[in-house]
Design a protein around this motif. Structure first.
Motif, PDB file in Angstrom:
ATOM      1  N   ARG A   1      11.364   3.597  -1.057  1.00 33.90           N
ATOM      2  CA  ARG A   1      11.168   4.926  -0.432  1.00 33.90           C
ATOM      3  C   ARG A   1      12.238   5.680  -0.102  1.00 33.90           C
ATOM      4  O   ARG A   1      12.239   6.873  -0.418  1.00 33.90           O
TER       5      ARG A   1
ATOM      6  N   LYS B   1      -6.155  -9.657  -3.043  1.00 35.90           N
ATOM      7  CA  LYS B   1      -5.741  -8.491  -3.762  1.00 35.90           C
ATOM      8  C   LYS B   1      -5.259  -8.633  -4.867  1.00 35.90           C
ATOM      9  O   LYS B   1      -5.001  -7.648  -5.675  1.00 35.90           O
TER      10      LYS B   1
ATOM     11  N   GLU C   1       9.748  -0.459   2.059  1.00 36.85           N
ATOM     12  CA  GLU C   1       8.532  -0.362   1.184  1.00 36.85           C
ATOM     13  C   GLU C   1       8.807   0.188  -0.071  1.00 36.85           C
ATOM     14  O   GLU C   1      10.008   0.703  -0.462  1.00 36.85           O
TER      15      GLU C   1
ATOM     16  N   LEU D   1      -4.290  -1.084  -6.916  1.00 39.35           N
ATOM     17  CA  LEU D   1      -4.085  -0.882  -5.710  1.00 39.35           C
ATOM     18  C   LEU D   1      -2.628  -0.400  -5.634  1.00 39.35           C
ATOM     19  O   LEU D   1      -2.291   0.625  -4.771  1.00 39.35           O
ATOM     20  N   ALA D   2      -1.716  -0.742  -6.495  1.00 41.90           N
ATOM     21  CA  ALA D   2      -0.442  -0.021  -6.574  1.00 41.90           C
ATOM     22  C   ALA D   2      -0.553   1.334  -6.869  1.00 41.90           C
ATOM     23  O   ALA D   2      -0.053   2.292  -6.420  1.00 41.90           O
TER      24      ALA D   2
ATOM     25  N   SER E   1       8.531   2.316  -6.533  1.00 40.85           N
ATOM     26  CA  SER E   1       8.487   2.050  -7.883  1.00 40.85           C
ATOM     27  C   SER E   1       9.276   0.948  -8.603  1.00 40.85           C
ATOM     28  O   SER E   1      10.328   0.197  -7.698  1.00 40.85           O
TER      29      SER E   1
ATOM     30  N   LEU F   1       4.048  -5.696  -3.635  1.00 40.36           N
ATOM     31  CA  LEU F   1       3.050  -4.729  -2.619  1.00 40.36           C
ATOM     32  C   LEU F   1       2.951  -5.613  -1.221  1.00 40.36           C
ATOM     33  O   LEU F   1       2.292  -5.104  -0.280  1.00 40.36           O
TER      34      LEU F   1
ATOM     35  N   LYS G   1      -3.169   3.403  -6.072  1.00 44.32           N
ATOM     36  CA  LYS G   1      -3.774   3.870  -4.810  1.00 44.32           C
ATOM     37  C   LYS G   1      -2.674   4.264  -4.016  1.00 44.32           C
ATOM     38  O   LYS G   1      -2.711   5.241  -3.241  1.00 44.32           O
ATOM     39  N   GLN G   2      -1.709   3.215  -3.774  1.00 45.69           N
ATOM     40  CA  GLN G   2      -0.619   3.449  -2.649  1.00 45.69           C
ATOM     41  C   GLN G   2       0.532   4.270  -3.469  1.00 45.69           C
ATOM     42  O   GLN G   2       1.525   4.448  -2.639  1.00 45.69           O
ATOM     43  N   GLY G   3       0.382   4.608  -4.542  1.00 52.33           N
ATOM     44  CA  GLY G   3       1.399   5.781  -5.268  1.00 52.33           C
ATOM     45  C   GLY G   3       2.585   5.023  -5.743  1.00 52.33           C
ATOM     46  O   GLY G   3       3.734   5.717  -5.753  1.00 52.33           O
ATOM     47  N   VAL G   4       2.516   3.689  -5.778  1.00 47.68           N
ATOM     48  CA  VAL G   4       3.628   2.664  -6.330  1.00 47.68           C
ATOM     49  C   VAL G   4       3.550   2.881  -7.960  1.00 47.68           C
ATOM     50  O   VAL G   4       2.682   2.455  -8.405  1.00 47.68           O
TER      51      VAL G   4
ATOM     52  N   CYS H   1       2.001  -9.074  -0.761  1.00 46.24           N
ATOM     53  CA  CYS H   1       0.900  -9.992  -0.702  1.00 46.24           C
ATOM     54  C   CYS H   1       1.436 -11.515  -1.058  1.00 46.24           C
ATOM     55  O   CYS H   1       2.398 -11.575  -1.825  1.00 46.24           O
TER      56      CYS H   1
END
Lengths: 220, 293
Positions: free
Chosen positions: A111, A74, A36, A81-82, A39, A66, A84-87, A68
């Protein structure tokens, strides 16, 4: 070129090279990272840098990173979206000539803290080519099942990896080996007719102490 | 099954087997992909709702694109009172603009043969299909015929604007759509050949000079215009009008013309409409807007 390259691909607009291709480069970079994303630093070159934002190239790369595909709804909101996902995504636009009009270079951090730098070009029609992984010159299109190993340039490693694949009746269609220097770090890119399952990649990792890392890429 | 590398080969084989070129193309595709005929057929059939959805999207979303250059025109044409365009022409034109607007605004589309020319084939074949109450299978057959033609063009010329200019994208789409419609109406392969030759000939030399490098101006409205050209080419062919130059020679000429086009007119936005005073102003404004966002 098959009929579905003419009528197709199904994709999010507006451009097969600047949007669909960009999404595939992002997705391949994620596959190559193999975990996952935390950054990414993304640099766009050539026409990607010049007209990329108008074509949503940044959104498409983000969406690919991400996970997709080029047909994903998306893509439109991938930057949000990135977030929101903390990326954390950082884009830069370079004027450097990379020898091809549509090039993106991505330094992706997972991660776990592991990072990989992937450079790819968009060839048109949504087709792409990854040309560099961590300084190794490679050729990965995502159109075939691909196995990537990071290993040390020591006699027997290649044979042992092939033996494991043979033991599972996995047929190699094409294979290339790169090394930084004699006895130094090396990379193998192996195309197979079927996807290499997880238990085989586990076995490959354990087959020789000089094999550091093994990743199996899907057809994207 | 025999390979086909020219329109002549494809059509001769279809005549020999008394079937549509689309049927042969599906068979060939199944063979090459190592899937069953039914799977290949279904794969094409499943594109129909995606085509239709992109057209509905384009008609419904009247907002402008990020650059502000396009948006809402499909809806405008669809609702306007026509003075002389027939209902079928008006719908085909509006639908083609709708799909192209959907593409520019980052909705899902099917490239056909490219994203920039994605409106022409689904609008023309879709509208005529609806008009004659064609089944989804007949629509699918016409799409396979269109796809086979695109494949020959890709092999013998190009379908990329960066290689051959807009003639390679919209020109190919017009040829595909015109021949597809003739197939839909049960025309002969000779008529399909005439339709595609007449259609492509009319767009030979068309350059790719998009403003700000975006797939918007002139691309979006050109899709609408070209839908009507494809219908005209099909009507001409069905009326018995022949193309003096046979389809394969037209395709070859298109490839050669593409190679003669300067790079400035092949998707680089360095000439033509892109560098008009208005084109430049829009480009600068957009760049300023993106820098500040």
């Amino acid at each position: 070129m098959g009929i579905f390259d003419i009528i197709g691909p199904v994709m999010i607009g507006p451009s097969s090279s600047h949007t669909a291709g960009a999404a595939r480069i992002g997705r391949l970079a994620l596959e190559i990272l193999g975990e996952e994303l935390a950054s990414a630093d993304i640099t766009l070159y050539g026409s990607f840098a010049k007209t990329g934002r108008g074509h949503g190239t940044d959104k498409a790369l983000a969406a690919g990173l991400l996970g997709c595909l080029p047909s994903s709804d998306k893509i439109r909101n991938a930057i949000e979206l990135a977030g929101k996902q903390g990326v954390a995504l950082h884009f830069s636009f370079s004027e450097e000539d990379m020898g091809h009009p549509n090039v993106a270079s991505i330094r992706a951090v997972g991660r776990s803290g592991r990072s990989v730098t992937v450079t790819g070009r968009s060839l048109g029609g949504g087709r792409v080519l990854i040309t560099d992984i961590d300084g190794y010159p490679v050729e990965i299109s995502g159109e075939e099942y691909t196995l990537i190993t990071h290993h040390h340039d020591v006699p027997g490693v290649i044979a042992q990896v092939c033996l494991v694949l043979a033991g599972h009746h996995l047929n190699i269609s094409n294979m290339k080996v790169f090394r930084k220097g004699r006895g130094d770090d090396a990379v193998m890119i192996i195309h197979t007719d079927e996807k290499v399952p997880d238990h085989v990649t586990d076995e490959l990792r354990a087959c020789n102490r000089h094999v550091e890392q093994v990743m199996a890429l899907d057809i994207i | 099954m025999k390979d086909y590398h020219s329109i002549k080969e494809l059509f001769e084989e279809a005549d020999l087997r008394h079937c549509s070129p689309g049927i042969l193309a599906c068979r060939k595709e199944a063979e090459e992909q190592n899937i069953s005929y039914e799977e290949a057929w279904d794969r094409m059939k499943k594109l129909i709702p995606i085509f239709e959805h992109s057209i509905r999207r384009g008609l419904a979303d009247k907002t402008r694109s990020l650059s502000g250059m396009i948006g809402g025109d499909a809806n405008r044409l669809y609702r306007a009172r026509m003075h002389f365009l027939s209902p079928v022409c008006r719908r085909a034109c509006a639908y083609a603009i709708a799909a192209a607007e959907a593409n520019a605004k980052m909705y899902r589309i099917v490239a056909c043969p490219t994203a920039g020319s994605c409106g022409i084939v689904p609008a023309v074949i879709g509208v005529v299909g609806r008009e004659i109450h064609a089944s989804d299978d007949e629509y699918t057959r016409a799409l396979f015929t269109a796809g086979a033609i695109g494949r020959v063009v890709a092999e013998n010329a190009s379908i990329a604007g960066a290689v051959g200019g807009c003639q390679a994208e919209c020109g190919t789409a017009v040829g595909m759509a015109a021949a597809g419609v003739v197939d839909l109406l049960g025309g002969t392969t000779e008529q399909m050949g005439d339709a595609l030759a007449l259609g492509i000939k009319n767009l030979l030399g068309l350059v790719c000079d998009p403003v700000a490098g975006l797939v918007e101006v002139p691309c979006v409205k050109r899709n609408g215009m070209d839908a009507v050209i494809a219908l005209t080419a099909a009507e001409m062919a069905l009326a018995g009008i022949h193309s003096v130059i046979p389809p394969d020679e037209v395709i070859e000429a298109m490839g050669k013309i593409g190679r003669l086009l300067p790079a400035s007119l092949r998707e680089t936005s360095q000439a033509g409409l892109a560098v008009t005073p208005t084109g430049r102003r829009i480009t600068e404004e957009l760049n300023r807007k993106l820098r500040n966002s």
